[in-house]
Design an enzyme around this catalytic site. Structure first.
Site, PDB file in Angstrom:
ATOM      1  N   CYS A  54       0.852  -1.184   0.000  1.00 34.77           N
ATOM      2  CA  CYS A  54       0.000   0.000   0.000  1.00 34.77           C
ATOM      3  C   CYS A  54       0.894   1.242   0.000  1.00 34.77           C
ATOM      4  CB  CYS A  54      -0.892  -0.022   1.243  1.00 34.77           C
ATOM      5  SG  CYS A  54      -1.912   1.458   1.424  1.00 34.77           S
ATOM      6  N   CYS A  57       0.395   3.185   3.538  1.00 37.15           N
ATOM      7  CA  CYS A  57       0.885   2.695   4.843  1.00 37.15           C
ATOM      8  C   CYS A  57       1.976   1.647   4.757  1.00 37.15           C
ATOM      9  CB  CYS A  57      -0.279   2.169   5.680  1.00 37.15           C
ATOM     10  SG  CYS A  57      -0.929   0.576   5.108  1.00 37.15           S
ATOM     11  N   CYS A 103      -7.347  -1.261   1.560  1.00 38.62           N
ATOM     12  CA  CYS A 103      -6.234  -1.779   2.346  1.00 38.62           C
ATOM     13  C   CYS A 103      -6.769  -2.082   3.745  1.00 38.62           C
ATOM     14  CB  CYS A 103      -5.113  -0.750   2.417  1.00 38.62           C
ATOM     15  SG  CYS A 103      -3.792  -1.181   3.578  1.00 38.62           S
ATOM     16  N   CYS A 106      -4.982   0.383   6.557  1.00 40.73           N
ATOM     17  CA  CYS A 106      -5.269   1.817   6.712  1.00 40.73           C
ATOM     18  C   CYS A 106      -6.584   2.255   6.069  1.00 40.73           C
ATOM     19  CB  CYS A 106      -4.117   2.649   6.164  1.00 40.73           C
ATOM     20  SG  CYS A 106      -3.916   2.581   4.373  1.00 40.73           S
ATOM     21  N   CYS A 128      -8.772  -5.157  -9.835  1.00 36.38           N
ATOM     22  CA  CYS A 128      -8.389  -4.054 -10.718  1.00 36.38           C
ATOM     23  C   CYS A 128      -7.939  -2.907  -9.806  1.00 36.38           C
ATOM     24  CB  CYS A 128      -9.601  -3.678 -11.561  1.00 36.38           C
ATOM     25  SG  CYS A 128      -9.299  -2.411 -12.769  1.00 36.38           S
TER      26      CYS A 128
END
Length: 141
Positions: A54, A57, A103, A106, A128
């Site tokens: 991510c 984070c 995510c 976060c 996607c």
């Protein structure tokens, strides 16, 4: 499911802190559920081995071994790196039913997952994902 019904994020920052950490474009996608234009993302056609984390984070999300060429204009994966890496929730925006991918660490917006499109993948799913939501950590030689 609304954000207030999700499990609490492990990384929780104020909008001001996210703005300080992210570029305006990253903030618009990751924190405001925007979408980058198709075909422009840095990882759309990448075949480098490694782990996708991510961008907000740093949590591990996907591995290059689960990435495939779907020719949709965004990086596509058939499975997250582990079962609790992402959170899925219904998204009825744009007048259609989709499934948003967040995510788990976060709660940043990553993209959407689609099923039953006939892709030759082990899961018949296409995550996607916006390139701008990801950071590739290349595998060591």
């Amino acid at each position: 499911m609304p954000l207030d019904e999700l499990p609490p994020p492990k990384v929780e920052l104020s909008d001001d802190d996210w703005r300080a950490r992210l570029t305006p474009e990253e903030f618009a996608v990751l924190r405001r559920a925007g979408t980058e234009r198709p075909g422009v993302g840095e990882y759309t056609n990448t075949h480098t081995e490694g782990v996708y984390t991510c961008r907000a984070c740093g949590a591990e999300l996907f591995r290059s071994t689960e990435k495939f060429d779907s020719h949709c204009g965004w990086p596509s994966f058939f499975d997250p790196s582990h079962s609790d890496a992402v959170i899925l929730r219904p998204d009825d925006s744009l007048g259609m039913r989709r499934v948003e991918v967040l995510c788990a660490s976060c709660h940043s917006h990553l993209g959407h997952v689609f099923s039953g499109e006939g892709y030759p993948t082990p899961t018949d799913q296409r995550y996607c994902i916006n390139s701008i939501s990801l950071r590739l950590v290349p595998a060591e030689d």
